[in-house]
Design an enzyme around this catalytic site. Sequence first.
Site, PDB file in Angstrom:
ATOM      1  N   ASP A 493       4.445-121.133 -26.665  1.00  0.00           N
ATOM      2  CA  ASP A 493       3.046-121.530 -26.492  1.00  0.00           C
ATOM      3  C   ASP A 493       2.440-120.665 -25.387  1.00  0.00           C
ATOM      4  O   ASP A 493       3.001-120.526 -24.303  1.00  0.00           O
ATOM      5  CB  ASP A 493       2.943-123.013 -26.121  1.00  0.00           C
ATOM      6  CG  ASP A 493       1.495-123.464 -26.047  1.00  0.00           C
ATOM      7  OD1 ASP A 493       0.962-123.831 -27.088  1.00  0.00           O
ATOM      8  OD2 ASP A 493       0.922-123.438 -24.939  1.00  0.00           O
ATOM      9  N   LEU A 494       1.276-120.060 -25.682  1.00  0.00           N
ATOM     10  CA  LEU A 494       0.632-119.172 -24.716  1.00  0.00           C
ATOM     11  C   LEU A 494      -0.005-119.981 -23.593  1.00  0.00           C
ATOM     12  O   LEU A 494      -0.700-120.978 -23.845  1.00  0.00           O
ATOM     13  CB  LEU A 494      -0.435-118.320 -25.392  1.00  0.00           C
ATOM     14  CG  LEU A 494       0.014-117.459 -26.592  1.00  0.00           C
ATOM     15  CD1 LEU A 494      -1.117-116.544 -27.023  1.00  0.00           C
ATOM     16  CD2 LEU A 494       1.240-116.635 -26.246  1.00  0.00           C
ATOM     17  N   ASP A 536      -2.434-121.140 -30.612  1.00  0.00           N
ATOM     18  CA  ASP A 536      -1.706-120.235 -29.713  1.00  0.00           C
ATOM     19  C   ASP A 536      -0.225-120.590 -29.678  1.00  0.00           C
ATOM     20  O   ASP A 536       0.433-120.430 -28.659  1.00  0.00           O
ATOM     21  CB  ASP A 536      -2.311-120.279 -28.307  1.00  0.00           C
ATOM     22  CG  ASP A 536      -2.285-121.682 -27.713  1.00  0.00           C
ATOM     23  OD1 ASP A 536      -1.977-122.631 -28.455  1.00  0.00           O
ATOM     24  OD2 ASP A 536      -2.564-121.830 -26.513  1.00  0.00           O
TER      25      ASP A 536
END
Length: 883
Positions: A493-494, A536
């Site tokens: 996960d960004l 994301d």
Amino acid sequence: MAFFASRFGRLKGVFSPARIPAAIAIVVIAVCAMFADHQNKIVSDQATRADVLAKVSVIRAKLEGNINGNLQLTRGLVAAVTTEPYMGQQRFAELASRLFNEESQLRNIAGAPDLVISLMYPMAGNEKAVGLDYRKNDQQRAAALRARDERKPILAGPIDLQQGGQAFVGRFPVFVKSAGNTDRFWGIVSAVVDVQRLYQASGLLDKDLGIDVALTGSDALGAKGLQFFGDERVVKSNPVTADVLVPSGSWQIAAIPKNGWPATPANAWLLRTIMAVAAALILIPFLAAGRLIDERQRNYWELQRLSRRLELALEASAIGVWEHDLETNHLGWDDRVNEIYGREVDGGPRGYTDWAQAIHPADLPGALADFDKAVAGRSTYSSEYRVVRPNGEIRHVRSRAMFYQTASNSPRMVGAEWDVTADVLLNNDLVRAKQLTESKNVELESARARIEHIALHDSLTDLPNRRYLDQVLEDYAAKARLDGGYAALLHVDLDRFKHINDTLGHAAGDAMLVHASSVLQSNVGDHGFVARIGGDEFIVLCTVHDDVGQAATLADRIIEQMRRPVYYHGHQCRFGVSVGIAIDNDRDADAKQLLVNADIALYRAKRRGRNRHEFFSGELQSEIVNTKRIADEILAGLERNEFIVFYQPQFDAKTLEIVGVEALVRWKHPQKGILAPDVFLKTAEELNVVSMIDQKVLQQALLDFEAWSTEKIGIPRVSVNVSARRLRDEELLKSLRDLNIGKGTFSFELVESIFLDDNDDLVTWNVEQIKQLGIDIEIDDFGTGYASIVSLLKLQPRRLKIDRQLVDPIVNSPQQRQIVSSIIEIGKSLGIEIIAEGVETMEHARLLRGLGCDILQGYAFGRAMDSDSLRRFVRSRRFRVAS
């Protein structure tokens, strides 16, 4: 002119006769669809109204039953009063108490001889009503006199009671026999029915009712009366109505569905879809037939142009006849054969040479062979060939003949020929059409492959999507086990991605996602599987063997490369990633559970600071299970009212008199006993139920404060903690106004971190409105958050509470003492009272008093205690002071 001719040609094609049936079908289908949709709407509305009416009927029946049941209980008491007009309070209470043994919503029963209340049951809590003269009370005079004049029971209300609260009042006029055997008006017996209990018993307060209800007709005036229950919008929204029959009149009940009348039936789209499919099934054959007819017409006119002679010949005869004398080679053609071969129709002689020379050179050997074979075998002749007319035109001819001998034994062949040019051309067209169809099929197959690729891949990064991941996850895990390893799933996960999106726009965000996908693919390569499953969020599947550290190494490599800056249109963008890792080391586990486990690990990574990786483990699972257990117990505790209120007293720093208490929530756990907030508050925040706990604390504090005031305990003020989420509740002010909180009797403690310099407008507005309601504002835990002097100037709180972390070290630390002194001076300069919490010793109290602190709170004076313990504490202090 050419332009208009072109436009006219196109319009003529659109409105060609072949397309008229399709146009008619479209119009008919559209009309039928609109009619069906309209009828469906009518049926749906009728069904919805019928459902609402059924629920309204149940509520109406309960209301009528409860009202009449309550008043019926009172009739016996009225009869007793008629026979004992001079009964006293004790006799009245004895008779009335029997009525309360029955299940009812009666709150109290009052007797008013000569329209002045002197008899009451129960007396406790209703003392204020004794002595009330109905003739002098504007709100109740009309109903009382109406009952006397009409000599029948009158139901009034809802009305505000003298002793507090609201109720419906059934007034029974009582007449007794006088000495002259005439009726003498004795007075009124009033049965007071509690509003809320009546509503509850009748189902009006049921959260699962499914409808919004409004009641109109106060004082039993029916639709002409005022609305006394429910939202005004119910009455204005075309409701279902019914009359509730009550003594001396009626109420009108109105109801609509919970979210209003549905604008579109629930099955509207299903019905429309079915109609669309049916329309397509009807229209497609029409359109296809029209297209084929148009094509056929074009071909027809083309064939007419090319084979005009053939059409003219076919008008008379489609076959030409010839006869060949095999001995003399004399050949006789009729006019039709001449036309086929393009010769003059002059009846002139024809010979074998004429026939052979007319055949296309390429077809001549075959035609001669067929003819010689038939002659030699004296059998049927059949052949097909091309002929070249004198003008160079080529025609396809099919010829059949039979061998026969004349009477003079002259051998001859008699046959027929016909022009099959059209059939040959048509066959060629069909061959070309078949080849075109095969070519189209190849294109369709290619398109299907592209569509399937699009359905299984992310359009931005061209990575597999969630659907593709679901298809391969089980097989990937199984293959990893067969290869002697384990499937490792990394949920990536960004971090700070939203910040880039918000500041540089979605195009920059898309560029970052593409960059992230390339980083993942370059690290995983052909040995794993990379998918984008959300905005994301990415998933990496790889295989590890005995060393699960391989997954950690891959995660660290990804984190390191993601941390590097990325340039977008001259802007340097930085973001990181958090990674949750789950290993499929349980042979019997569901592979899809890997996604859940990795998500749990990702949650742990984000909570521990982001830009890192975490492995899923049994301990983490236990923690999640424990958190869920606590969450379930909190929700159950809210339903069972296990959250109670403790109070810690606050003292004047100079006189040491109690100037208030702080309401503190405690959890009365059925197994673990009394639990402090640090055990459950964090989980409650995640469940979004802190506002509910705040509300329960406030309601209980109001009840306790009212009891203390009645008992003259002498608690002047109660402070209640209010969470940030509750401050952002748009319904907060409405609920506070309904509580009728006395001015200056309650304070709301707000944590310091709520009030940054740029706090949101809703919170600021709510705080100002709270002040206008007479509720003081206090800042709690001051010194540990981010509030500035500007925030204090904007907020203007009544009090400021110094956090215990600053108070505790002042005994031994002059530096800490100076910090506390500075806070007190700032507060004094702004006209803010200062409270010090965490006062553990009398030395703390002495120093704080000397620094100018106004109020002290802590174990040096009193611990947090429940309401009964606080009563005893306050009374014991008074006794010691008096002694």
